[in-house]
Design a protein around this motif. Structure first.
Motif, PDB file in Angstrom:
ATOM      1  N   VAL A 129       0.835  -1.199   0.000  1.00 37.30           N
ATOM      2  CA  VAL A 129       0.000   0.000   0.000  1.00 37.30           C
ATOM      3  C   VAL A 129       0.872   1.252   0.000  1.00 37.30           C
ATOM      4  O   VAL A 129       0.620   2.220  -0.726  1.00 37.30           O
ATOM      5  N   SER A 130       1.941   1.211   0.810  1.00 34.67           N
ATOM      6  CA  SER A 130       2.837   2.361   0.904  1.00 34.67           C
ATOM      7  C   SER A 130       3.525   2.637  -0.425  1.00 34.67           C
ATOM      8  O   SER A 130       3.627   3.786  -0.856  1.00 34.67           O
ATOM      9  N   HIS A 131       3.995   1.564  -1.103  1.00 35.70           N
ATOM     10  CA  HIS A 131       4.652   1.740  -2.393  1.00 35.70           C
ATOM     11  C   HIS A 131       3.696   2.337  -3.413  1.00 35.70           C
ATOM     12  O   HIS A 131       4.078   3.200  -4.210  1.00 35.70           O
ATOM     13  N   SER A 132       2.451   1.869  -3.391  1.00 36.59           N
ATOM     14  CA  SER A 132       1.453   2.394  -4.326  1.00 36.59           C
ATOM     15  C   SER A 132       1.196   3.879  -4.058  1.00 36.59           C
ATOM     16  O   SER A 132       1.090   4.690  -4.979  1.00 36.59           O
ATOM     17  N   ARG A 133       1.085   4.227  -2.758  1.00 38.93           N
ATOM     18  CA  ARG A 133       0.834   5.618  -2.393  1.00 38.93           C
ATOM     19  C   ARG A 133       2.025   6.499  -2.765  1.00 38.93           C
ATOM     20  O   ARG A 133       1.858   7.590  -3.316  1.00 38.93           O
ATOM     21  N   LYS A 139       4.208  10.650  -8.826  1.00 43.23           N
ATOM     22  CA  LYS A 139       3.650  11.019 -10.118  1.00 43.23           C
ATOM     23  C   LYS A 139       3.023  12.417 -10.062  1.00 43.23           C
ATOM     24  O   LYS A 139       3.191  13.225 -10.987  1.00 43.23           O
ATOM     25  N   ILE A 140       2.319  12.701  -8.973  1.00 40.72           N
ATOM     26  CA  ILE A 140       1.694  14.022  -8.837  1.00 40.72           C
ATOM     27  C   ILE A 140       2.770  15.111  -8.748  1.00 40.72           C
ATOM     28  O   ILE A 140       2.671  16.151  -9.410  1.00 40.72           O
ATOM     29  N   ILE A 141       3.810  14.874  -7.938  1.00 42.22           N
ATOM     30  CA  ILE A 141       4.877  15.876  -7.809  1.00 42.22           C
ATOM     31  C   ILE A 141       5.582  16.079  -9.147  1.00 42.22           C
ATOM     32  O   ILE A 141       5.905  17.210  -9.540  1.00 42.22           O
ATOM     33  N   PHE A 159      -2.394  16.329  -4.183  1.00 47.44           N
ATOM     34  CA  PHE A 159      -1.255  15.838  -3.404  1.00 47.44           C
ATOM     35  C   PHE A 159      -1.523  15.954  -1.907  1.00 47.44           C
ATOM     36  O   PHE A 159      -1.321  14.997  -1.145  1.00 47.44           O
ATOM     37  N   PHE A 160      -1.990  17.105  -1.469  1.00 49.20           N
ATOM     38  CA  PHE A 160      -2.199  17.297  -0.028  1.00 49.20           C
ATOM     39  C   PHE A 160      -3.413  16.536   0.486  1.00 49.20           C
ATOM     40  O   PHE A 160      -3.463  16.160   1.662  1.00 49.20           O
ATOM     41  N   ALA A 161      -4.388  16.265  -0.384  1.00 45.37           N
ATOM     42  CA  ALA A 161      -5.509  15.412   0.014  1.00 45.37           C
ATOM     43  C   ALA A 161      -5.005  13.996   0.262  1.00 45.37           C
ATOM     44  O   ALA A 161      -5.415  13.329   1.222  1.00 45.37           O
ATOM     45  N   MET A 162      -4.090  13.532  -0.592  1.00 49.42           N
ATOM     46  CA  MET A 162      -3.515  12.192  -0.429  1.00 49.42           C
ATOM     47  C   MET A 162      -2.626  12.123   0.805  1.00 49.42           C
ATOM     48  O   MET A 162      -2.610  11.123   1.531  1.00 49.42           O
ATOM     49  N   ASN A 164      -2.964  14.024   3.396  1.00 48.99           N
ATOM     50  CA  ASN A 164      -3.763  14.367   4.578  1.00 48.99           C
ATOM     51  C   ASN A 164      -3.017  15.363   5.471  1.00 48.99           C
ATOM     52  O   ASN A 164      -2.875  15.163   6.676  1.00 48.99           O
ATOM     53  N   ARG A 165      -2.558  16.441   4.843  1.00 54.06           N
ATOM     54  CA  ARG A 165      -1.833  17.464   5.590  1.00 54.06           C
ATOM     55  C   ARG A 165      -2.083  18.820   4.950  1.00 54.06           C
ATOM     56  O   ARG A 165      -2.550  18.925   3.820  1.00 54.06           O
ATOM     57  N   GLU A 166      -1.735  19.870   5.688  1.00 54.68           N
ATOM     58  CA  GLU A 166      -1.925  21.231   5.208  1.00 54.68           C
ATOM     59  C   GLU A 166      -0.747  21.642   4.322  1.00 54.68           C
ATOM     60  O   GLU A 166       0.396  21.242   4.558  1.00 54.68           O
ATOM     61  N   GLU A 167      -1.027  22.471   3.317  1.00 56.47           N
ATOM     62  CA  GLU A 167       0.020  22.879   2.390  1.00 56.47           C
ATOM     63  C   GLU A 167       1.144  23.630   3.093  1.00 56.47           C
ATOM     64  O   GLU A 167       2.313  23.505   2.740  1.00 56.47           O
ATOM     65  N   ASP A 168       0.788  24.429   4.097  1.00 55.91           N
ATOM     66  CA  ASP A 168       1.801  25.232   4.791  1.00 55.91           C
ATOM     67  C   ASP A 168       2.816  24.382   5.546  1.00 55.91           C
ATOM     68  O   ASP A 168       3.874  24.889   5.937  1.00 55.91           O
ATOM     69  N   THR A 169       2.511  23.111   5.772  1.00 56.47           N
ATOM     70  CA  THR A 169       3.437  22.242   6.518  1.00 56.47           C
ATOM     71  C   THR A 169       4.452  21.581   5.590  1.00 56.47           C
ATOM     72  O   THR A 169       5.357  20.889   6.066  1.00 56.47           O
ATOM     73  N   PHE A 170       4.309  21.765   4.286  1.00 53.55           N
ATOM     74  CA  PHE A 170       5.201  21.109   3.322  1.00 53.55           C
ATOM     75  C   PHE A 170       6.186  22.127   2.770  1.00 53.55           C
ATOM     76  O   PHE A 170       5.822  23.035   2.031  1.00 53.55           O
ATOM     77  N   ARG A 171       7.446  21.992   3.151  1.00 51.49           N
ATOM     78  CA  ARG A 171       8.510  22.874   2.673  1.00 51.49           C
ATOM     79  C   ARG A 171       9.694  22.016   2.222  1.00 51.49           C
ATOM     80  O   ARG A 171       9.899  20.909   2.718  1.00 51.49           O
ATOM     81  N   TYR A 172      10.488  22.552   1.309  1.00 55.64           N
ATOM     82  CA  TYR A 172      11.634  21.794   0.809  1.00 55.64           C
ATOM     83  C   TYR A 172      12.714  22.751   0.315  1.00 55.64           C
ATOM     84  O   TYR A 172      12.456  23.905  -0.014  1.00 55.64           O
ATOM     85  N   SER A 173      13.958  22.242   0.272  1.00 57.72           N
ATOM     86  CA  SER A 173      15.072  22.924  -0.395  1.00 57.72           C
ATOM     87  C   SER A 173      15.340  22.177  -1.698  1.00 57.72           C
ATOM     88  O   SER A 173      14.880  21.051  -1.877  1.00 57.72           O
ATOM     89  N   VAL A 174      16.106  22.788  -2.597  1.00 56.74           N
ATOM     90  CA  VAL A 174      16.322  22.182  -3.916  1.00 56.74           C
ATOM     91  C   VAL A 174      17.798  22.173  -4.293  1.00 56.74           C
ATOM     92  O   VAL A 174      18.502  23.169  -4.115  1.00 56.74           O
ATOM     93  N   ILE A 175      18.234  21.019  -4.822  1.00 55.72           N
ATOM     94  CA  ILE A 175      19.562  20.906  -5.440  1.00 55.72           C
ATOM     95  C   ILE A 175      19.361  20.348  -6.845  1.00 55.72           C
ATOM     96  O   ILE A 175      18.602  19.398  -7.045  1.00 55.72           O
ATOM     97  N   GLY A 176      20.030  20.948  -7.813  1.00 58.51           N
ATOM     98  CA  GLY A 176      19.959  20.465  -9.189  1.00 58.51           C
ATOM     99  C   GLY A 176      21.249  19.771  -9.577  1.00 58.51           C
ATOM    100  O   GLY A 176      22.343  20.258  -9.281  1.00 58.51           O
ATOM    101  N   LEU A 177      21.126  18.595 -10.221  1.00 60.83           N
ATOM    102  CA  LEU A 177      22.282  17.873 -10.762  1.00 60.83           C
ATOM    103  C   LEU A 177      22.217  17.983 -12.284  1.00 60.83           C
ATOM    104  O   LEU A 177      21.331  17.410 -12.917  1.00 60.83           O
ATOM    105  N   TYR A 178      23.164  18.701 -12.859  1.00 57.50           N
ATOM    106  CA  TYR A 178      23.173  18.919 -14.307  1.00 57.50           C
ATOM    107  C   TYR A 178      24.034  17.865 -14.994  1.00 57.50           C
ATOM    108  O   TYR A 178      25.123  17.533 -14.529  1.00 57.50           O
TER     109      TYR A 178
END
Length: 507
Positions: A129-133, A139-141, A159-162, A164-178
């Motif tokens: 179930v976890s792998h499917s989720r 896929k959504i991201i 994404f946030f419905a799946m 089950n959390r608020e959008e404001d709680t989701f934050r991230y940093s980004v690194i790009g590999l070229y």
């Protein structure tokens, strides 16, 4: 394989649990033990068990408190209590803590095996179930970042419905590999960098989303060192700050815009995205820059033929510095033009040097292949240096031959004075040798007489002038060292079977 933690302050019962159950047969890969709840909590933090068997009454920290604190840290772990008949009140508390099961003491090995088998079935189902989720979330991201045809707001809501959390709680940093073309990072990479919780594949670029609990710049430095050690020539670029999913497509656009500048990154040193965006590359070089490159191509080739490595590499650095001002396609095109010029002038017609082709390849690739496939300019430069060093080594070995130096001097003299009257006596006087000796050495070394070489050189220059200028034939003759235009036309027709004007018209 799954991991089990056994917790009991009674050594006899702990040893029975550990040694009399065939854990390996049940599918358990590792078994850890602890004598009290506090020790068990420390072990669980480090070892991350999938299943915990714990006694209830223990010193320092009892099983109920241990289970409570463990459950706060790990929602997925399966907790089984070992208890006596007189501890049912504790069992009720345990189930309020989401205990998976309990076993009454004294227990049989069969009791343990039965419970473990049931838990393993449950774990397998949860993993499926976890792998499917996770797959659905990934896929959504992916679509949030990449699919401009779908509204980002709709996808973010899904994404946030799946989650089950608020959008404001989701934050991230980004690194790009070229430089990664269509391939996700290897599993070993993710084991090395658990801070990465999602990645998005783009054309020759992977965006890695990081937990905000880590410093993005520090992780980028560690990644650059790791990739370099593993011979992955990728550009590592980090984006400062914490970001929301609503910014995804803006972030993608900024990383894509920086792709040209990222091509010139040092693989060992990560770069800030904001700094990279300030160094925009030219779509094409100016006329003056193209002229300089043309001159440098000839100069590099000349220094190679003279075996002068210092001047050769100084000119090469000048050449590359001009190329680096432009976008990668212009850079690569000019590298190929340099390679073709050297190849045409020095290698193709020289059978002995042409035998060195295998040694001229960098990691089995020609310069043209490197230019087409390389992730960054440092790979191309490394291959180009290897190619030039093979040629330099060959010409340096010739420099040790005194006769070869005479041949080179004669060729250089003709190159610099072909538009003037030239005689063998003049050249011999410059060298300090007799004319006959110079004739003999040149014929032996080049396979041609000096007179024939001079004639071929002048006629080659005349062809280029006829093709690229509108100068009259008499003017062309004078420019390549012939005062008598009739004589020039006669030897031209003898050599090419056409008059100069017929050759110019392509007849």
């Amino acid at each position: 394989m799954y991991k089990v933690l056994l917790v009991d302050d009674e050594r006899l019962e702990l040893n029975t649990l550990k040694n009399y159950v065939d854990w390996k047969k049940l599918g358990i890969g590792a078994v850890y033990t602890a004598n009290n709840g506090l020790q068990a909590l420390e072990t669980a933090d480090f070892k991350k068990p999938d299943i915990v068997f714990t006694d209830i009454r223990m010193p320092v920290m009892d099983g109920i408190e241990f289970a409570k604190q463990l459950r706060e840290k790990d929602k997925r772990v399966k907790i089984i209590f070992l208890t006596g008949y007189d501890e049912m009140d504790f069992i009720r508390q345990a189930f309020r803590l989401s205990a998976t099961d309990y076993i009454l003491k004294p227990f049989l090995v069969e009791d343990i095996e039965r419970v473990v088998k049931g838990i393993l079935v449950s774990l397998e189902q949860e993993q499926t179930v976890s792998h499917s989720r996770v797959h659905a979330e990934r896929k959504i991201i992916d679509n949030i970042f990449k699919d401009d045809m779908q509204p980002a707001e709709t996808l973010i809501g899904q994404f946030f419905a799946m989650e089950n959390r608020e959008e404001d709680t989701f934050r991230y940093s980004v690194i790009g590999l070229y430089g990664k073309s269509g391939n996700p990072p290897e599993k070993d990479f993710f084991r090395e960098f658990p801070e990465v919780f999602y990645y998005v594949e783009l054309q020759e670029l992977n965006l890695l989303l990081l937990k905000t609990s880590v410093e993005c710049h520090d992780v980028a430095e560690s990644m650059a060192a790791y990739l370099y050690k593993n011979q992955e020539n990728l550009g590592v670029v980090y984006m400062e700050g914490e970001h929301r999913l609503a910014e995804a497509r803006i972030i993608r656009g900024r990383f894509e815009k920086a792709a040209d500048a990222a091509f010139y990154l040092d693989s060992l040193t990560p770069a800030s995205l904001s700094e990279l965006l300030r160094g925009e590359k030219k779509a094409e070089l100016a006329e003056e820059e193209r002229k300089k490159l043309h001159i440098l191509r000839k100069d590099i080739t000349s220094q190679l033929s003279h075996g002068d490595s210092q001047l050769c590499f100084e000119r090469l650095e000048d050449y590359l510095n001009i190329c680096r001002e432009a976008c990668p396609s212009i850079y690569k095109n000019n590298i190929i033009r340099l390679y073709n010029h050297i190849n045409d002038e020095l290698v193709i017609e020289n059978e002995e040097l042409a035998r060195q082709y295998p040694a001229m390849r960098f990691q089995g690739k020609t310069i043209v292949q490197l230019a087409e496939e390389a992730n960054n300019d440092s790979q191309i430069k490394e291959g180009l240096i290897q190619y030039l060093n093979v040629i330099l080594t060959w010409y340096c070995s010739l420099q040790e031959n005194a006769n070869y130096r005479v041949v080179v001097y004669v060729e250089d003299y003709i190159e610099n004075h072909y538009m003037e009257p030239i005689s063998v006596e003049m050249i011999a006087s410059e060298i300090g040798l007799s004319p006959n000796y110079v004739r003999s050495i040149f014929k032996s070394g080049s396979g041609m007489t000096i007179k024939n070489y001079l004639s071929e050189y002048r006629l080659d220059k005349a062809c280029k002038l006829l093709k690229n200028t509108s100068a009259k034939v008499s003017r062309v003759a004078s420019m390549v060292g012939y005062d008598n235009v009739s004589y020039f036309c006669a030897i031209f027709q003898k050599r090419f079977g056409k008059t100069p004007n017929e050759w110019r018209r392509g007849l």
